[in-house]
Design a protein around this motif. Structure first.
Motif, PDB file in Angstrom:
ATOM      1  N   VAL B 174       0.836  -1.205   0.000  1.00 19.11           N
ATOM      2  CA  VAL B 174       0.000   0.000   0.000  1.00 19.11           C
ATOM      3  C   VAL B 174       0.863   1.245   0.000  1.00 19.11           C
ATOM      4  O   VAL B 174       0.615   2.201  -0.743  1.00 19.11           O
ATOM      5  N   ARG B 175       1.929   1.228   0.822  1.00 14.04           N
ATOM      6  CA  ARG B 175       2.804   2.399   0.870  1.00 14.04           C
ATOM      7  C   ARG B 175       3.447   2.664  -0.482  1.00 14.04           C
ATOM      8  O   ARG B 175       3.485   3.794  -0.963  1.00 14.04           O
ATOM      9  N   ARG B 176       3.888   1.565  -1.092  1.00 13.79           N
ATOM     10  CA  ARG B 176       4.559   1.737  -2.381  1.00 13.79           C
ATOM     11  C   ARG B 176       3.593   2.272  -3.433  1.00 13.79           C
ATOM     12  O   ARG B 176       3.918   3.162  -4.216  1.00 13.79           O
ATOM     13  N   TYR B 177       2.386   1.703  -3.419  1.00 11.96           N
ATOM     14  CA  TYR B 177       1.413   2.133  -4.427  1.00 11.96           C
ATOM     15  C   TYR B 177       1.001   3.590  -4.206  1.00 11.96           C
ATOM     16  O   TYR B 177       0.862   4.369  -5.152  1.00 11.96           O
ATOM     17  N   ALA B 178       0.818   3.953  -2.924  1.00 10.14           N
ATOM     18  CA  ALA B 178       0.405   5.331  -2.621  1.00 10.14           C
ATOM     19  C   ALA B 178       1.454   6.311  -3.125  1.00 10.14           C
ATOM     20  O   ALA B 178       1.120   7.371  -3.654  1.00 10.14           O
ATOM     21  N   ARG B 179       2.710   5.943  -2.991  1.00  5.46           N
ATOM     22  CA  ARG B 179       3.774   6.868  -3.406  1.00  5.46           C
ATOM     23  C   ARG B 179       3.862   6.997  -4.920  1.00  5.46           C
ATOM     24  O   ARG B 179       3.915   8.087  -5.463  1.00  5.46           O
ATOM     25  N   SER B 182       2.343   2.425  -9.257  1.00  4.09           N
ATOM     26  CA  SER B 182       2.711   1.603 -10.415  1.00  4.09           C
ATOM     27  C   SER B 182       1.659   0.513 -10.642  1.00  4.09           C
ATOM     28  O   SER B 182       1.118  -0.055  -9.692  1.00  4.09           O
ATOM     29  N   PRO B 183       1.334   0.247 -11.909  1.00  5.16           N
ATOM     30  CA  PRO B 183       0.317  -0.748 -12.239  1.00  5.16           C
ATOM     31  C   PRO B 183       0.693  -2.141 -11.731  1.00  5.16           C
ATOM     32  O   PRO B 183      -0.201  -2.928 -11.372  1.00  5.16           O
ATOM     33  N   ALA B 184       1.985  -2.452 -11.677  1.00  2.00           N
ATOM     34  CA  ALA B 184       2.392  -3.788 -11.220  1.00  2.00           C
ATOM     35  C   ALA B 184       1.994  -3.985  -9.758  1.00  2.00           C
ATOM     36  O   ALA B 184       1.453  -5.028  -9.381  1.00  2.00           O
ATOM     37  N   VAL B 185       2.258  -2.948  -8.969  1.00  4.11           N
ATOM     38  CA  VAL B 185       1.900  -3.056  -7.550  1.00  4.11           C
ATOM     39  C   VAL B 185       0.388  -3.149  -7.407  1.00  4.11           C
ATOM     40  O   VAL B 185      -0.129  -3.912  -6.588  1.00  4.11           O
TER      41      VAL B 185
END
Lengths: 573, 537
Positions: B174-179, B182-185
């Motif tokens: 979630v943290r990575r996606y929020a930042r 990326s479609p992969a995440v």
């Protein structure tokens, strides 16, 4: 100083005169009580004082060629919580917005009660009734100018079946719905798990909601619930809480536009005050007049400006007996009880002749094509004989009948539960209480507020209670009221009445699409109910309204008055 | 003096919570709850199953399923899943349970999958139907359709993916996606479905900026089916609203997604209670939603409180305006004709009920058309000139304010009369008379200040009345005030409104007592603020 001593005396005299004049006035209304105490009830006859007709008739003298323009002011005795019928089927919200602001796929014609197109232009039924294909009207616009399409209809069904949405009550109307599709912009397909005759009539109340408005935000308390965007002939202009709700004409309506420019719902909480406002000419339409207002307060001056419009709605008062109680277990005892209730007397004195004695929940005109069930006549002597026969005798000499059930002496003593605040119900109960006491039955009257009342009924924690049965469609599934499966777990078969043949009819009739065959089945059901008397059906109560003579194009309907057809002659705008 | 006020304010806090706790208990004592009001109004069309469903939905939405103060067995997601799965075979309620499980989504997988194989046959059939719907959401439908035995498929699925269903993993994704978004995440997140809800709520709690909020709100809307989304470029107010909305949602639905284990369980014993749910919102002055129309209580207060405040403060003002001179006058003329005549008139007035007087006013003055009989303003009020507005408002207020005023004049003027009689007997008054002060001066200059003390005390106690409103007058004159709303809230068990009114009244009463005490000191120099001087005595 001598004058000062006189002051208390004068005051006392004044007060006494107030009290006694008050009593004089009361004696008129309380006549029946003193009369019944003495012996036989005094004669009370309803001569043909009122001209009350079934709904769906034109109000005489309001015809002519419609002229556009003008403002109509309608009395609102309460305010709706919001206009989203899916979340709460509020009567006031229905009157204001249903079909006028928010529309449905099909509707019941307010005059004929036939199913007629609204947002769906036409529809086809296939797959033995299990698939309904709706062809939607083209060129329909939402009030904000966006086009209406099948996506909105699909969205409405999505929300109806969405467990996030607090719509359990209306979801129950569509428990047979399996799936729905919107194959193209103008087509909507509804697929059913099983056929239910009420599906189409129920669509009359499923308001189609705009997807683009509700798409974002919590549906349960969305602002658009109180500021609806619809497709109907009227647009909600503004709502000043506690004051007024104003509709204006939708000039881009897909059908014939409404005649009126504005409809104002003026909130007046007190009905006597609303009546005063009619006298001042500030309200054009006041509905649900109290019987006293109709009988005593209509003076010729008022009637020169207003029509008294009266019709029979689908509104029946009845008493329900908890058949789990030992004294209400037997059908013949319940019949005897009905014979002890002098409904003619109640009609005449409490209801001021503004109701009629009926023998079935439906008004006598319904179901169409079936003879009405005659009410069981008032007959105390015969009732006493039946009670004796059933073993209810006064064996211990205390003036109350009793019977030995399972080795225990059970006196015929029960509590009648009534909602607090209704004086007419209190008087009604007092009349019955008198008659029952004379027949050796002790009835206690208990009043509670509505919340406790409905909870005790649902939990079957009552002996007998009074209910009002109001409905707005001729095609009502009686399953939930009479089926034995609904006698527990929160069902509305409050009396817990169980009858094998009734169950069979209810199981079968709900799947019958052919109206005449179904009506015959429901007629048989009404006969069974009349025989078994789980309810004493009391009265079909008239709807009384004051309608200004300014208003034309007025006709009565169980779906209330239709604002879109009302018009005001240009001279009186 | 400031220290005194400070000390009083501090002692008010426990008093305040004491009052709310007592009210909370008392309010729940009478039989019936808001659910009954809700179900009854649904009409007689609904089936037993639908009514049961309505009751359950409604109880949950208003925390009525929680105990009042201590929750010895706080309900959480695993327990709910257990219960719902057991209910699946039920012919009437089964479909409701299935809908609820599908709504919970992927978060139920860690609870359901490990024991799927051990479930009784009919429960498993229902559970598999639910899982096939969840499979659509986590993108496992194709594999599921190819599998010969769905139970074996799911057991295998769990073996393979249990490593992903860890809160730490969800947090990280979630943290990575929020930042970065990326479609992969995103694809990876979709396979976890609603398992990510607690992580997203966590992230929302950190006050995300516009872009992050856009992605987070889209994410949580996808997995909960509840579309409340913020888009980049929308105004700041909208950003705050969106965060607040989801926080509110989590406030209601935490137990649908969270697992209470270890210390969290002990916390939940206190937090998963009706009182805590209510009290935790008081700080932000949010009183929750009204159970009758689902509107925020705060909105309704903002709409109704000023109306009542206006009407009530006018009536209090006029009551004092007439009562004080009348009381003084009667005291001066004690025992004379005027005194007795005033007493008789006032007692007659006080014993006439307000609704009767009001109705008669409407039938006489109203029918003659001299004064309007409903509401506070006429149609077209907005367009009137300032002068026109004043006249319009005054004409509307005249009758209701009169009805509220005349009753209290009697009592108040009696208080004033007694107080004045008490004072004029004092020595210093005799002194003043003896030294030749004019009678008028004796009364108004020397006696008045002391004689005002009792009525000033009463004024402090009038403060809650300023917000309480009057049921009968509001009903009669169609005034959109607090009284009628409170009356109906009690009838229909609208707990949130009742609590809000009680809370405000409690605060106002305490404030009123404080103000009266301060006024005392101002009116009477002998009364101090409990400083060193008075303590020494």
């Amino acid at each position: 100083m001598s004058f000062l001593r006189l002051v208390p005396v004068i005051l006392a005299a004044f007060l006494i005169s107030c009290i006694s004049s008050g009593r004089d006035r009361k004696r008129d209304g309380g006549r029946e009580r003193s009369a019944t105490d003495g012996g036989r009830p005094a004669a009370c006859a309803c001569e043909d004082r009122w001209r009350i007709e079934p709904a769906g008739r034109d109000v005489p003298g309001t015809g002519g060629t419609p002229e556009p323009g003008g403002t109509m002011v309608v009395h609102a005795d309460s305010e709706p919580p919001h206009f989203n019928y899916m979340l709460k089927p509020d009567a006031m919200a229905t009157w204001i917005a249903m079909h006028d602001v928010l529309e449905t796929l099909v509707r019941l014609d307010p005059r004929t009660l036939e199913i007629v197109p609204e947002l769906a232009e036409r529809w086809e039924v296939s797959d033995e009734g299990k698939t309904i294909t709706f062809h939607l009207r083209s060129g329909v616009e939402w009030h904000d100018g966006r086009p209406f399409s099948s996506a909105d209809v699909a969205f409405t069904f999505d929300r109806l079946m969405d467990p996030n949405v607090l719509a359990a009550a209306q979801r129950a109307d569509f428990e047979n719905v399996d799936r729905w599709e919107a194959p193209d912009e103008r087509t909507f397909v509804l697929r059913l798990k099983w056929v239910h005759f009420a599906t189409m009539p129920n669509l009359d109340h499923l308001q189609i909601l705009p997807r683009h408005v509700f798409a974002r935000g919590d549906f349960n308390n969305h602002p658009a619930n109180r500021a609806p965007v619809g497709t109907g002939p009227f647009v909600l202009d503004h709502w000043t809480p506690g004051d007024e709700i104003v509709l204006v004409k939708n000039r881009r309506y897909w059908g014939r536009p409404a005649w009126l420019d504005r409809v104002i719902y003026r909130v007046v909480r007190d009905r006597s005050v609303a009546f005063e406002m009619c006298k001042r000419g500030e309200i054009d339409l006041m509905w649900r007049l109290l019987p006293e207002q109709v009988a005593d307060q209509l003076d010729p001056e008022l009637l020169s400006r207003y029509n008294l419009v009266q019709y029979w709605p689908f509104k029946t008062a009845f008493w329900v007996y908890n058949t789990r109680r030992p004294f209400f277990r037997e059908a013949r005892v319940r019949r005897a009880l009905t014979m002890l209730i002098d409904r003619d007397m109640i009609r005449c004195s409490v209801e001021r002749c503004l109701s009629r004695v009926v023998g079935q929940l439906y008004p006598p005109e319904q179901p169409v094509g079936q003879p009405p069930i005659p009410p069981i006549p008032f007959d105390p002597e015969r009732a006493k004989a039946i009670l004796d026969e059933a073993g209810w005798r006064d064996s211990d000499g205390d003036g109350v009948r009793d019977k030995r059930i399972d080795g225990k002496l059970v006196p015929f003593r029960f509590t009648f539960l009534a909602t607090a605040g209704s004086t007419s119900l209190q008087r009604q109960a007092a009349i019955v209480q008198n008659e029952l006491r004379r027949a050796g039955i002790d009835m206690d009257i208990q009043q509670t507020d509505w919340v406790v009342f409905s909870e005790r009924l649902r939990e079957h924690e009552f002996d007998a209670g009074s209910l009002l049965w109001v409905f707005d469609s001729p095609a009502i599934d009686l399953f939930s009221i009479f089926h034995s499966s609904q006698a527990s777990g929160g069902g509305v078969n409050y009396g817990a009445w169980r009858h094998a043949e009734a169950d069979r009819i209810l199981d079968e009739a709900r799947h019958v699409l052919d109206a005449s065959r179904r009506n015959a089945m429901y007629h048989r059901l009404s006969e069974l109910v009349a025989e078994e008397q789980p309810y004493t059906v009391m009265l079909n109560q008239a709807n009384n309204s004051l309608v200004s003579k300014r208003l034309h194009g007025v006709y009565t309907s169980i779906a209330w008055y239709q604002e879109r057809d009302v018009w005001i002659p240009r001279a009186e705008q | 003096m400031i220290r005194y006020i400070g000390r009083r304010l501090v002692t008010m806090i426990p008093t305040f919570f004491g009052i709310t706790i007592v009210t909370f208990v008392l309010m729940h004592l009478p039989p019936g709850d808001p659910v009954a009001a809700q179900v009854g109004e649904g009409g007689m069309r609904a089936s037993a199953a639908a009514n049961a469903e309505l009751i359950e939905e409604y109880r949950r939405a208003h925390f009525l399923d929680l105990p009042l103060f201590v929750n010895t067995r706080p309900d959480d997601m695993p327990k709910q899943v257990q219960r719902l799965v057991e209910r699946l075979p039920d012919p009437e309620r089964g479909s409701w349970a299935a809908r609820q499980l599908v709504l919970r989504g992927g978060i139920i997988l860690p609870v359901l999958l490990p024991k799927l194989a051990r479930l009784p046959e009919e429960q498993r059939a229902g559970a598999l139907a639910v899982l096939s719907r969840i499979a659509e959401r986590i993108g496992a439908t194709e594999d599921l359709e190819q599998a010969a035995d769905p139970t074996a498929f799911w057991t295998g699925y769990w073996e393979l993916h249990r490593i992903d269903f860890r809160p730490a993993n969800a947090d990280r994704l979630v943290r990575r996606y929020a930042r970065r978004g990326s479609p992969a995440v995103l694809a990876e997140l979709r396979t976890l479905d609603s398992f990510i809800v607690p992580s997203v709520v966590d992230a929302l709690g950190r006050d995300p900026a516009g872009g992050e909020l856009d992605r987070l709100s889209t994410l949580i809307s996808l997995v909960t089916g509840r579309e409340v989304v913020y888009r980049v470029g929308e105004p700041e107010s909208r950003r705050r609203e969106t965060i607040a909305d989801w926080k509110e949602w989590w406030f209601k639905h935490e137990s649908d997604y969270a697992t209470f284990r270890g210390p969290a369980r002990f916390v939940a014993m206190a937090t998963e209670t009706r009182y805590f749910k209510w009290a935790s919102r008081i700080g932000s002055l949010s009183f929750g939603l009204s159970s009758r129309d689902q509107r925020p209580i705060a909105d309704k207060l903002r709409e109704k409180a000023p109306v009542t405040l206006l009407v009530a403060s006018l009536s209090v003002f006029f009551a004092y305006l007439f009562a004080i001179p009348l009381g003084v006058f009667s005291a001066v003329r004690r025992g004379r004709l005027a005194d007795r005549a005033i007493a008789v008139v006032l007692f007659v007035a006080a014993s006439m009920p307000g609704f009767w007087v009001g109705m008669n006013l409407i039938r006489t003055i109203g029918r003659a058309g001299w004064l309007p009989i409903r509401g506070l303003t006429s149609a077209g009020y907005e367009e009137m000139s300032l002068w026109g507005k004043a006249i319009d408002l005054t004409s509307h207020l005249a009758m209701p304010v009169f009805c509220l005023t005349y009753v209290s004049i009697a009592a108040l003027s009696r208080y004033q009369r007694v107080a004045m009689l008490e004072v004029v007997r004092q020595d210093y008054i005799r002194t003043a008379r003896a030294k030749g002060v004019a009678p008028r001066g004796v009364i108004w200059k020397h006696a008045m200040r002391n004689a005002l003390l009792p009525v000033v005390t009463l004024l402090g106690l009038q403060l809650p009345f300023l917000l309480g409103g009057s049921v009968i007058i509001e009903q009669l004159f169609s005034i959109n005030g607090m009284g009628l709303e409170t009356f109906e809230a009690i009838l229909y068990r609208d707990y949130n409104w009742t609590m809000a009114v009680v809370t405000l009244s409690a605060v106002l009463t305490m404030a009123g007592v404080l103000v009266a005490d301060i006024l005392y000191a101002l009116v009477d120099p002998r009364i101090g603020f409990g400083g060193r001087r008075s303590r020494g005595r």
